[in-house]
Design a protein around this motif. Structure first.
Motif, PDB file in Angstrom:
ATOM      1  N   ASN A  78       0.848  -1.190   0.000  1.00 32.57           N
ATOM      2  CA  ASN A  78       0.000   0.000   0.000  1.00 32.57           C
ATOM      3  C   ASN A  78       0.885   1.241   0.000  1.00 32.57           C
ATOM      4  O   ASN A  78       2.096   1.141  -0.252  1.00 32.57           O
ATOM      5  CB  ASN A  78      -0.946   0.002   1.212  1.00 32.57           C
ATOM      6  N   LEU A  79       0.295   2.391   0.315  1.00 30.96           N
ATOM      7  CA  LEU A  79       1.037   3.648   0.285  1.00 30.96           C
ATOM      8  C   LEU A  79       1.652   4.032   1.624  1.00 30.96           C
ATOM      9  O   LEU A  79       2.209   5.122   1.742  1.00 30.96           O
ATOM     10  CB  LEU A  79       0.098   4.785  -0.162  1.00 30.96           C
ATOM     11  N   SER A  80       1.552   3.176   2.600  1.00 22.59           N
ATOM     12  CA  SER A  80       2.076   3.504   3.928  1.00 22.59           C
ATOM     13  C   SER A  80       3.579   3.758   3.879  1.00 22.59           C
ATOM     14  O   SER A  80       4.316   3.061   3.179  1.00 22.59           O
ATOM     15  CB  SER A  80       1.790   2.363   4.912  1.00 22.59           C
ATOM     16  N   ASN A  81       3.999   4.774   4.622  1.00 29.36           N
ATOM     17  CA  ASN A  81       5.420   5.093   4.789  1.00 29.36           C
ATOM     18  C   ASN A  81       6.123   5.510   3.502  1.00 29.36           C
ATOM     19  O   ASN A  81       7.353   5.407   3.396  1.00 29.36           O
ATOM     20  CB  ASN A  81       6.173   3.910   5.418  1.00 29.36           C
ATOM     21  N   ILE A  82       5.353   5.983   2.509  1.00 30.74           N
ATOM     22  CA  ILE A  82       5.955   6.491   1.284  1.00 30.74           C
ATOM     23  C   ILE A  82       6.342   7.955   1.485  1.00 30.74           C
ATOM     24  O   ILE A  82       5.554   8.761   1.986  1.00 30.74           O
ATOM     25  CB  ILE A  82       4.981   6.375   0.096  1.00 30.74           C
ATOM     26  N   ASP A  83       7.560   8.301   1.097  1.00 30.57           N
ATOM     27  CA  ASP A  83       8.038   9.680   1.191  1.00 30.57           C
ATOM     28  C   ASP A  83       7.774  10.374  -0.148  1.00 30.57           C
ATOM     29  O   ASP A  83       8.611  10.366  -1.041  1.00 30.57           O
ATOM     30  CB  ASP A  83       9.536   9.690   1.520  1.00 30.57           C
ATOM     31  N   PHE A  84       6.567  10.947  -0.295  1.00 34.67           N
ATOM     32  CA  PHE A  84       6.185  11.560  -1.558  1.00 34.67           C
ATOM     33  C   PHE A  84       6.957  12.857  -1.804  1.00 34.67           C
ATOM     34  O   PHE A  84       7.357  13.547  -0.867  1.00 34.67           O
ATOM     35  CB  PHE A  84       4.685  11.875  -1.561  1.00 34.67           C
ATOM     36  N   SER A  85       7.132  13.173  -3.073  1.00 30.81           N
ATOM     37  CA  SER A  85       7.743  14.446  -3.472  1.00 30.81           C
ATOM     38  C   SER A  85       6.638  15.390  -3.918  1.00 30.81           C
ATOM     39  O   SER A  85       5.815  15.034  -4.768  1.00 30.81           O
ATOM     40  CB  SER A  85       8.732  14.232  -4.621  1.00 30.81           C
ATOM     41  N   PHE A  86       6.606  16.594  -3.358  1.00 33.30           N
ATOM     42  CA  PHE A  86       5.553  17.551  -3.680  1.00 33.30           C
ATOM     43  C   PHE A  86       6.143  18.824  -4.272  1.00 33.30           C
ATOM     44  O   PHE A  86       7.149  19.335  -3.781  1.00 33.30           O
ATOM     45  CB  PHE A  86       4.742  17.914  -2.435  1.00 33.30           C
ATOM     46  N   SER A  87       5.494  19.337  -5.314  1.00 32.79           N
ATOM     47  CA  SER A  87       5.869  20.630  -5.867  1.00 32.79           C
ATOM     48  C   SER A  87       5.255  21.729  -5.011  1.00 32.79           C
ATOM     49  O   SER A  87       4.269  21.518  -4.293  1.00 32.79           O
ATOM     50  CB  SER A  87       5.376  20.748  -7.309  1.00 32.79           C
ATOM     51  N   HIS A  88       5.829  22.919  -5.112  1.00 30.18           N
ATOM     52  CA  HIS A  88       5.299  24.067  -4.375  1.00 30.18           C
ATOM     53  C   HIS A  88       4.305  24.831  -5.243  1.00 30.18           C
ATOM     54  O   HIS A  88       4.374  24.802  -6.482  1.00 30.18           O
ATOM     55  CB  HIS A  88       6.441  24.992  -3.953  1.00 30.18           C
ATOM     56  N   ASP A  89       3.385  25.531  -4.604  1.00 35.13           N
ATOM     57  CA  ASP A  89       2.340  26.236  -5.327  1.00 35.13           C
ATOM     58  C   ASP A  89       2.892  27.251  -6.322  1.00 35.13           C
ATOM     59  O   ASP A  89       2.293  27.493  -7.371  1.00 35.13           O
ATOM     60  CB  ASP A  89       1.407  26.946  -4.344  1.00 35.13           C
ATOM     61  N   ASP A  90       4.042  27.871  -6.002  1.00 32.47           N
ATOM     62  CA  ASP A  90       4.571  28.905  -6.888  1.00 32.47           C
ATOM     63  C   ASP A  90       5.250  28.326  -8.138  1.00 32.47           C
ATOM     64  O   ASP A  90       5.748  29.064  -8.979  1.00 32.47           O
ATOM     65  CB  ASP A  90       5.543  29.827  -6.136  1.00 32.47           C
ATOM     66  N   GLU A  91       5.244  27.010  -8.262  1.00 33.49           N
ATOM     67  CA  GLU A  91       5.848  26.375  -9.435  1.00 33.49           C
ATOM     68  C   GLU A  91       4.861  26.231 -10.596  1.00 33.49           C
ATOM     69  O   GLU A  91       5.246  25.803 -11.686  1.00 33.49           O
ATOM     70  CB  GLU A  91       6.420  25.008  -9.059  1.00 33.49           C
ATOM     71  N   ILE A  92       3.591  26.557 -10.370  1.00 31.48           N
ATOM     72  CA  ILE A  92       2.602  26.496 -11.448  1.00 31.48           C
ATOM     73  C   ILE A  92       1.872  27.831 -11.536  1.00 31.48           C
ATOM     74  O   ILE A  92       1.828  28.601 -10.568  1.00 31.48           O
ATOM     75  CB  ILE A  92       1.578  25.355 -11.234  1.00 31.48           C
ATOM     76  N   PHE A  93       1.303  28.102 -12.713  1.00 37.83           N
ATOM     77  CA  PHE A  93       0.547  29.335 -12.918  1.00 37.83           C
ATOM     78  C   PHE A  93      -0.938  29.009 -12.973  1.00 37.83           C
ATOM     79  O   PHE A  93      -1.372  28.194 -13.792  1.00 37.83           O
ATOM     80  CB  PHE A  93       0.964  30.022 -14.220  1.00 37.83           C
ATOM     81  N   VAL A  94      -1.697  29.644 -12.101  1.00 37.49           N
ATOM     82  CA  VAL A  94      -3.136  29.408 -12.040  1.00 37.49           C
ATOM     83  C   VAL A  94      -3.856  30.717 -12.352  1.00 37.49           C
ATOM     84  O   VAL A  94      -3.699  31.713 -11.645  1.00 37.49           O
ATOM     85  CB  VAL A  94      -3.563  28.893 -10.647  1.00 37.49           C
ATOM     86  N   ALA A  95      -4.654  30.711 -13.433  1.00 39.88           N
ATOM     87  CA  ALA A  95      -5.429  31.891 -13.808  1.00 39.88           C
ATOM     88  C   ALA A  95      -6.811  31.814 -13.155  1.00 39.88           C
ATOM     89  O   ALA A  95      -7.420  30.742 -13.095  1.00 39.88           O
ATOM     90  CB  ALA A  95      -5.581  31.961 -15.324  1.00 39.88           C
ATOM     91  N   ASN A  96      -7.307  32.960 -12.670  1.00 41.84           N
ATOM     92  CA  ASN A  96      -8.672  32.964 -12.136  1.00 41.84           C
ATOM     93  C   ASN A  96      -9.662  32.907 -13.301  1.00 41.84           C
ATOM     94  O   ASN A  96      -9.284  32.942 -14.472  1.00 41.84           O
ATOM     95  CB  ASN A  96      -8.907  34.184 -11.239  1.00 41.84           C
ATOM     96  N   GLU A  97     -10.947  32.812 -12.990  1.00 42.71           N
ATOM     97  CA  GLU A  97     -11.944  32.619 -14.041  1.00 42.71           C
ATOM     98  C   GLU A  97     -11.977  33.778 -15.033  1.00 42.71           C
ATOM     99  O   GLU A  97     -12.102  33.558 -16.247  1.00 42.71           O
ATOM    100  CB  GLU A  97     -13.326  32.402 -13.412  1.00 42.71           C
ATOM    101  N   LYS A  98     -11.860  35.002 -14.535  1.00 38.35           N
ATOM    102  CA  LYS A  98     -11.881  36.155 -15.441  1.00 38.35           C
ATOM    103  C   LYS A  98     -10.690  36.108 -16.393  1.00 38.35           C
ATOM    104  O   LYS A  98     -10.835  36.343 -17.605  1.00 38.35           O
ATOM    105  CB  LYS A  98     -11.869  37.455 -14.640  1.00 38.35           C
ATOM    106  N   ALA A  99      -9.515  35.792 -15.850  1.00 36.25           N
ATOM    107  CA  ALA A  99      -8.321  35.714 -16.696  1.00 36.25           C
ATOM    108  C   ALA A  99      -8.438  34.568 -17.702  1.00 36.25           C
ATOM    109  O   ALA A  99      -8.001  34.697 -18.850  1.00 36.25           O
ATOM    110  CB  ALA A  99      -7.085  35.523 -15.819  1.00 36.25           C
ATOM    111  N   TYR A 100      -9.033  33.460 -17.266  1.00 31.13           N
ATOM    112  CA  TYR A 100      -9.245  32.337 -18.190  1.00 31.13           C
ATOM    113  C   TYR A 100     -10.143  32.747 -19.347  1.00 31.13           C
ATOM    114  O   TYR A 100      -9.845  32.469 -20.515  1.00 31.13           O
ATOM    115  CB  TYR A 100      -9.860  31.148 -17.444  1.00 31.13           C
ATOM    116  N   LEU A 101     -11.265  33.416 -19.047  1.00 29.61           N
ATOM    117  CA  LEU A 101     -12.208  33.824 -20.088  1.00 29.61           C
ATOM    118  C   LEU A 101     -11.570  34.824 -21.050  1.00 29.61           C
ATOM    119  O   LEU A 101     -11.748  34.722 -22.274  1.00 29.61           O
ATOM    120  CB  LEU A 101     -13.461  34.414 -19.460  1.00 29.61           C
ATOM    121  N   ASN A 102     -10.816  35.786 -20.510  1.00 23.33           N
ATOM    122  CA  ASN A 102     -10.132  36.751 -21.374  1.00 23.33           C
ATOM    123  C   ASN A 102      -9.096  36.055 -22.254  1.00 23.33           C
ATOM    124  O   ASN A 102      -8.966  36.355 -23.446  1.00 23.33           O
ATOM    125  CB  ASN A 102      -9.462  37.835 -20.533  1.00 23.33           C
TER     126      ASN A 102
END
Length: 325
Positions: free
Chosen positions: A54-78
């Motif tokens: 199973n997944l017990s005791n797995i040391d996962f690697s996580f990216s940080h939030d600032d490593e991706i670009f997220v557009a809000n809905e208004k920016a997406y529509l534009n």
């Protein structure tokens, strides 16, 4: 140490510990599980060291939030309107425009529970996977779109396009047009490899996760020596890129505000005598504090931007309904 868990349709969950090795699609081993980004410039295959329970005791690697670009809905529509406005100038008939939807990852949400729920929910209709490595972070998904699967005697592919949120809604001309682009493209690429006994079904309405699509199935025989060439030429299909293919690909890379990474890339397993390879849809990047869901839709000149935004919301329910079960 890298990690891989997967469940192919109608099979059991398997967990592995090992190494993710950077390579190219032409040079990955004859038998391996692999994953690529949208451009196929980044390709990783898995070298198994240990089988896990199973997944017990797995040391996962996580990216940080600032490593991706997220557009809000208004920016997406534009951004989407700007995307459409350039179609005629750049000769685009159809192109896929995607966005990243960020949702909070609550501290008490166990990743093992999310993955197992995903496997149970889509056991019969998707490749469900969870991968993690310091080279690319952690990704989880349930992708229903077969790119190429089978053996020399019986190989299969599918054209999956068009989206609606309920069975009662009628398909529009836009969705039939969108799906036909994909059918024509896949049929042409298969025929270029001189297959045996090629058959193509008429489009049928199918439910995949929280949404409905139009699906046509391809069945044929193909010599093993031609598998890699067909994989390379099939991807990206108009369902995840657009048409004309090269123009749409370049247009997407210039105009989408984020990197797709593994979203709409290739994922699956090669064996010495078989393939089970998918287009990586309905996927998310697991961050330290968030889940980053990658969702998109096929855009034509007749697209309504508000409807396209709603389509991405509908598609995100495939994962959200499991995360917050």
């Amino acid at each position: 140490m890298g990690f891989l868990a997967h469940q192919f349709p109608n099979e059991e969950i398997q967990y592995f510990e090992g190494s993710w090795i950077a390579s190219t699609l032409d040079q990955i081993p004859e038998s391996c599980f692999f994953i690529t980004d949208f451009t196929k410039d980044k390709v990783y295959y898995f070298k198994e060291h240990n089988t896990l329970e199973n997944l017990s005791n797995i040391d996962f690697s996580f990216s940080h939030d600032d490593e991706i670009f997220v557009a809000n809905e208004k920016a997406y529509l534009n951004g989407l309107q700007y995307f459409i406005d350039g179609f005629e100038m750049f000769g685009i008939e159809k192109a896929i425009f995607s966005r990243i939807k960020l949702v909070d990852r609550e501290a008490d949400v166990e990743l093992n529970d999310v993955f197992v729920r995903l496997c149970k929910a889509y056991q019969k209709q998707a490749l469900v996977y969870f991968v993690s490595d310091e080279q690319f972070g952690s990704w989880m998904g349930a992708t229903p779109e077969t790119l190429l699967s089978g053996n020399e005697q019986k190989m299969q592919s599918m054209a999956l396009a068009g989206t609606k949120s309920s069975a009662e809604k009628e398909w529009t001309e836009k969705e039939f047009e969108e799906q036909q682009y994909v059918v024509d493209y896949i049929q042409q690429k298969i025929e270029e490899q001189s297959p045996g006994d090629l058959s193509v079904t008429k489009a049928q309405t199918v439910q995949k996760g929280a949404v409905y699509h139009l699906q046509s199935d391809f069945e044929f025989s193909l010599d093993k020596e031609k598998w890699n060439a067909l994989l390379q030429s099939l991807h990206p299909t108009p369902a995840v890129c657009g048409t004309p293919g090269d123009l749409a690909r370049d247009y997407i890379l210039r105009n989408e505000p984020h990197e797709r990474s593994f979203y709409t890339g290739i994922i699956g397993q090669k064996k010495s005598d078989a393939l089970s390879v998918y287009v990586n849809l309905r996927c998310m990047q697991v961050m330290k504090k968030h889940f980053a869901l990658y969702v998109g839709g096929g855009i034509t000149l007749s697209s309504n931007i508000a409807n396209e935004l709603q389509e991405t919301e509908d598609k995100s329910e495939t994962l959200l309904s499991v995360i917050f079960d």
